[in-house]
Design an enzyme around this catalytic site. Structure first.
Site, PDB file in Angstrom:
ATOM      1  N   CYS A  46       4.496  -0.087   8.200  1.00 31.12           N
ATOM      2  CA  CYS A  46       4.062  -1.423   7.821  1.00 31.12           C
ATOM      3  C   CYS A  46       5.008  -2.043   6.802  1.00 31.12           C
ATOM      4  O   CYS A  46       5.773  -1.356   6.140  1.00 31.12           O
ATOM      5  CB  CYS A  46       2.692  -1.355   7.149  1.00 31.12           C
ATOM      6  SG  CYS A  46       1.333  -1.075   8.275  1.00 31.12           S
ATOM      7  N   CYS A  50       1.248  -5.748   4.185  1.00 32.46           N
ATOM      8  CA  CYS A  50       0.285  -5.644   5.298  1.00 32.46           C
ATOM      9  C   CYS A  50      -1.147  -5.606   4.778  1.00 32.46           C
ATOM     10  O   CYS A  50      -1.440  -4.984   3.755  1.00 32.46           O
ATOM     11  CB  CYS A  50       0.562  -4.392   6.120  1.00 32.46           C
ATOM     12  SG  CYS A  50      -0.509  -4.256   7.572  1.00 32.46           S
ATOM     13  N   CYS A  77       3.497  -1.396  13.035  1.00 34.20           N
ATOM     14  CA  CYS A  77       2.095  -1.797  12.954  1.00 34.20           C
ATOM     15  C   CYS A  77       1.858  -3.047  13.793  1.00 34.20           C
ATOM     16  O   CYS A  77       2.693  -3.943  13.835  1.00 34.20           O
ATOM     17  CB  CYS A  77       1.770  -2.062  11.480  1.00 34.20           C
ATOM     18  SG  CYS A  77       0.249  -2.962  11.201  1.00 34.20           S
ATOM     19  N   CYS A  80       1.100  -6.282  10.992  1.00 34.01           N
ATOM     20  CA  CYS A  80       2.164  -6.955  10.231  1.00 34.01           C
ATOM     21  C   CYS A  80       3.491  -6.995  10.992  1.00 34.01           C
ATOM     22  O   CYS A  80       4.458  -7.583  10.525  1.00 34.01           O
ATOM     23  CB  CYS A  80       2.344  -6.287   8.867  1.00 34.01           C
ATOM     24  SG  CYS A  80       2.829  -4.557   8.969  1.00 34.01           S
TER      25      CYS A  80
END
Ligand SMILES: [Zn+2]
Length: 358
Positions: A46, A50, A77, A80
């Site tokens: 991430c 995030c 992810c 994000c």
């Protein structure tokens, strides 16, 4: 030079991440932070900003770039989307090369793509990827060539289909001898210290990055042991480091089952890199107590995926850190030794040593 470009250069430098500072930024969800973080339990990485649930500190690893996080086997992810927006010039270049693997892409073309001079493209890409765009293209084609040959294409067809203009250049390019994935996994850009020693189980060699132990193998001779490290990390800078003898000792104490070894072992940092599934299996192996064994199917059930027996066996077979990640404690359902990356005979000796309570 644009601000964005300067920014990319700054974040692409070899500056180490201070884990404590980075952790504080993560807690604040600091959207200006320039690193990425990955969570070993989910296999996902991430941006620091995030909005997903904050991970446990012990499960977090920090990376300077999307490339590094990918290389360590983590997925971006979904929330994000760290690898899509704001992708760096080197990532755009890599994506373009991969999308056009069947032809040669010039530096001029790559320069137009990212609005940089061919010279800067060359330098920037080499800095991030450890290879020039041309070398990367060759490696990609070599990998395609090998996989085509495995699938039964004739040599000539495979060479042409892999994007090499002539067969002589085909072999030339293939000399680079790595698959694109191994650009990263081969230890590109890594400094690995190593130390070898004789042990009751043969020659033992440890390799360690700044993050921790990344390689521990057993071999019949000193030479074989050292060759194993070079083979696993063909692109890394290797340096003998006698101070790592303490890691050899710590590993041997694992087999000895000394009472304080689990504490010492916990202090022994390990730099494990693999897919999310491999990481899950390797973590599970570390939970198997001294003197105990599991079968591959038991381990698959414990991981909540009874059908994954073969994948578990593959993950054991690709373990890079013998003994400390005790893949020798996994045996066949009927108790047979099955295989061992470093020789079944050594597996027998390790298990015997552990069972005798030595
Ligand atoms: Zn995220």
């Amino acid at each position: 030079m644009s601000d964005k470009h300067q920014h990319e250069q700054a974040t692409g430098s070899a500056m180490a991440i201070d884990p404590e500072t980075a952790w504080q930024q993560l807690l604040r969800r600091d959207s200006k932070a320039t690193f990425f973080y990955a969570v070993s339990t989910t296999g996902v990485f991430c941006r620091p900003g995030c909005t997903s649930r904050r991970p446990l500190k012990t499960n977090v690893r920090f990376f300077r770039s999307v490339d590094e996080a990918h290389a360590a086997g983590f997925r971006p992810c979904q929330r994000c989307k760290p690898s899509i927006a704001r992708s760096s010039p080197s990532e755009k270049i890599r994506a373009h090369i991969e999308a056009n693997h069947d032809r040669q892409v010039s530096l001029a073309e790559l320069g137009r793509l990212v609005h940089l001079s061919p010279f800067t493209v060359q330098r920037l890409f080499k800095e991030k990827m450890g290879a020039t765009p041309l070398q990367y293209q060759r490696a990609l084609r070599a990998a395609r060539l090998r996989s085509a040959l495995k699938q039964g294409e004739t040599v000539t067809d495979a060479i042409y289909n892999a994007g090499f203009g002539s067969s002589s250049r085909g072999y030339d390019g293939a000399q680079l001898g790595m698959t694109p994935a191994r650009f990263a996994k081969g230890g590109q850009g890594e400094q690995i210290g190593w130390c070898s020693a004789r042990s009751p189980f043969g020659w033992i060699i440890v390799g360690a990055t700044e993050r921790g132990l990344c390689w521990l193998s057993l071999a019949g001779t000193k030479h074989e042991a050292e060759a194993s490290l070079r083979e696993e990390f063909p692109a890394a800078t290797l340096k003998r480091d006698p101070s790592l003898a303490s890691m050899v000792d710590a590993a041997l104490r694992v087999v000895g089952g000394q009472t304080n070894s689990s504490k010492k072992l916990a202090a022994l940092q390990i730099d494990l890199r693999g897919t999310a599934f491999q990481l899950k299996v390797w973590q599970a192996l570390r939970q198997i107590a001294h003197g105990e064994t599991r079968s591959y199917s038991q381990l698959a059930r414990e991981l909540g995926d009874p059908k994954a027996t073969r994948a578990v066996a593959r993950a054991c077979a690709t373990n890079r850190v013998a003994i400390v990640v005790p893949c020798h404690r996994v045996v066949g359902a009927n108790g047979s030794l099955t295989g061992y990356r470093w020789g079944v005979e050594r597996k027998r000796m390790l298990l015997e040593a552990e069972n005798s309570g030595a």
